[in-house]
Design a protein around this motif. Structure first.
Motif: not given
Length: 494
Positions: A352, A294-295, A290, A423, A417
């Motif tokens: 995040g 993702v981030l 993640h 997120n 996601i």
């Protein structure tokens, strides 16, 4: 009575439900050295299991490039986690197979077999040629190796919990059993630490080319050490006592009948395993990917953050185990669930934020509440079941729940996601999970800290404790009424 001696338990007559009888010879005085040896040997085997899961999780992005190179970034990650999750499909079958064997042959023999299977299958992953070399066959071989791992894991963790719970004194079961989860963290730390070090030294290109294989090769000798220690363990006192008292003429109970008699406690166990596994796999398996995929954090940076958090978790897990012995495992679980309910969303907002300090704080909050479960579950789950069916029913229930909810968590999070482009989906997922867990624990879970395991007389650390137990046999054998009801149910069916 020491841990080597066997005595037949004096079961009370069924029907009139007299006051349960407890004799001094029924009580097990646990050898402290044997208890610690059991914890170390079992935790080391568990560390090897989670070393494998750890390296697979932390190498998810790299493995995706090696075995699924034709797919794009987010879809590639989904396929990688699908291969990770597919092993959980066979876990219930492994639990059924090894669990039933564990109740017949003994805990020690089965735990030796499962560890050997895990070591071999993990080594084989490191030997599989890449997709570039043999095409789709590489992906198929990876899948086969993961299925073997999943099958063996089906009997490993539940057996490890059972072994430790049956080898420790009742009043210290929480603390000593939490050592099993320390093994989990050490395995993750070793796996993530090795991947982080290799990523830093070799770089991304070399990791994809050949560096990813090294952690899988390292797992083999860890497995051999654990195998050696397990072979030199003695069987648990609870299993030996059960074998001594067993009636050879008593017919074996069919699996369907076992389910019908124990379905309520199996349902409670399913929910406990559900929230434990969702949080566990969310924090330790999914978060590294993640942070990276993702981030957009650097691979080494994301891995290092999780590694530091896991180091901090080790003493907290042991503390939670100790607190569960002192204040009750039910209360510790409620604290963990309530904390996640309130702080999951803030934690993911901080994760995040892009600010390193807040990212670390968010991860640490999730990890601390996870320790509430890691410090209690290894002692809580075995105590739900009676000795003669403990390994089998725990293995089946644990692995069905873990397969449905735990191992699929990384895949579900990656998919949701990708679908929602939000997120914060993992935070909402944790909140919903915590609500379900809090309701079940509060309303239907019975406190087991400091009590004898169901179906077994008390286990103590000192002789001085015996006198007090003999004065209050109803409290010492708190599970007696439940056992009588099960026996009466069996008599009626016959």
């Amino acid at each position: 009575m020491n841990s080597h001696e066997k005595h037949k338990y004096h079961w009370p007559r069924i029907g009139k439900r007299p006051r349960p009888k407890l004799h001094q010879d029924d009580i097990t005085i646990v050898d402290a050295k044997m208890a610690k040896k059991a914890v170390v040997a079992t935790a080391l085997g568990n560390a090897m299991e989670w070393f494998d899961f750890g390296i697979y999780s932390y190498l998810a992005v790299v493995i995706g490039k090696v075995f699924f190179p034709s797919l794009s970034g987010s879809v590639q990650l989904i396929y990688t986690f699908a291969t990770f999750s597919i092993a959980f499909i066979v876990r219930p079958f492994g639990g059924l197979f090894f669990g039933r064997l564990g109740d017949r042959w003994g805990r020690k023999k089965v735990l030796t077999i499962t560890l050997l299977m895990m070591a071999i299958s993990t080594l084989c992953i490191g030997l599989i040629p890449s997709y570039a070399s043999i095409g789709v066959t590489a992906s198929v071989l990876l899948l086969v190796a993961r299925l073997v791992q999943g099958f063996s894991t089906g009997g490993e963790y539940s057996g490890a919990m059972t072994f430790i719970a049956e080898s420790t004194p009742d009043k210290r079961r929480g603390f000593l059993s939490s050592g099993l989860e320390v093994g989990t963290l050490i395995g993750y730390i070793a796996g993530s630490g090795l991947v982080t070090l290799l990523t830093y030294i070799l770089g991304s290109e070399q990791m994809v080319a050949w560096g990813w294989r090294i952690p899988f090769f390292v797992a083999a000798p860890i497995g051999l050490v654990g195998l050696y220690l397990r072979r030199h363990l003695e069987e648990t006192p609870a299993f030996e006592a059960m074998e001594k008292a067993k009636d050879e003429n008593k017919p074996k109970v069919p699996l369907r009948e076992l389910f019908s008699k124990h379905w309520k406690v199996m349902l409670i166990c399913t929910v406990l395993v559900f929230f434990f596994n969702v949080v566990d796999y969310m924090v330790l398996s999914y978060m590294p990917s993640h942070l990276t995929a993702v981030l957009g954090y650097g691979e080494a940076e994301g891995l290092l953050l999780i590694l530091i958090v896991m180091f901090i978790m080790i003493p907290i897990v042991l503390a939670m185990g100790h607190f569960s012995d002192r204040f009750g495992n039910k209360r510790i679980m409620q604290i963990g669930l309530a904390g996640l309910l309130v702080l999951s969303l803030p934690a993911f907002l901080w994760i995040g934020s892009g600010k390193l300090g807040l990212v670390f704080l968010g991860l640490l909050i999730l990890a601390v509440f996870l320790t509430c479960f890691e410090g209690t579950m290894p002692s809580v789950l075995p105590a739900l079941f009676f000795t003669d069916v403990r390994y089998g029913l725990l293995a089946i229930t644990y692995n069905i729940s873990a397969s449905l909810f735990g191992g699929t968590t990384p895949l579900v999070m990656a998919w949701l996601i990708n679908l929602t482009k939000n997120n914060l989906v993992p935070a909402y997922f944790l909140i919903a999970t915590s609500i379900i867990g809090l309701v079940v624990v509060t309303l239907w879970f019975t406190e087991t800290s400091g009590k004898a395991l169901r179906g077994s007389p008390p286990a103590v650390a000192e002789k001085q404790e015996i006198k007090e137990l003999l004065e209050e046999p109803e409290e010492a054998l708190w599970w007696h009424e439940e056992h009588v009801m099960i026996q009466e149910s069996e008599s009626e069916k016959r």
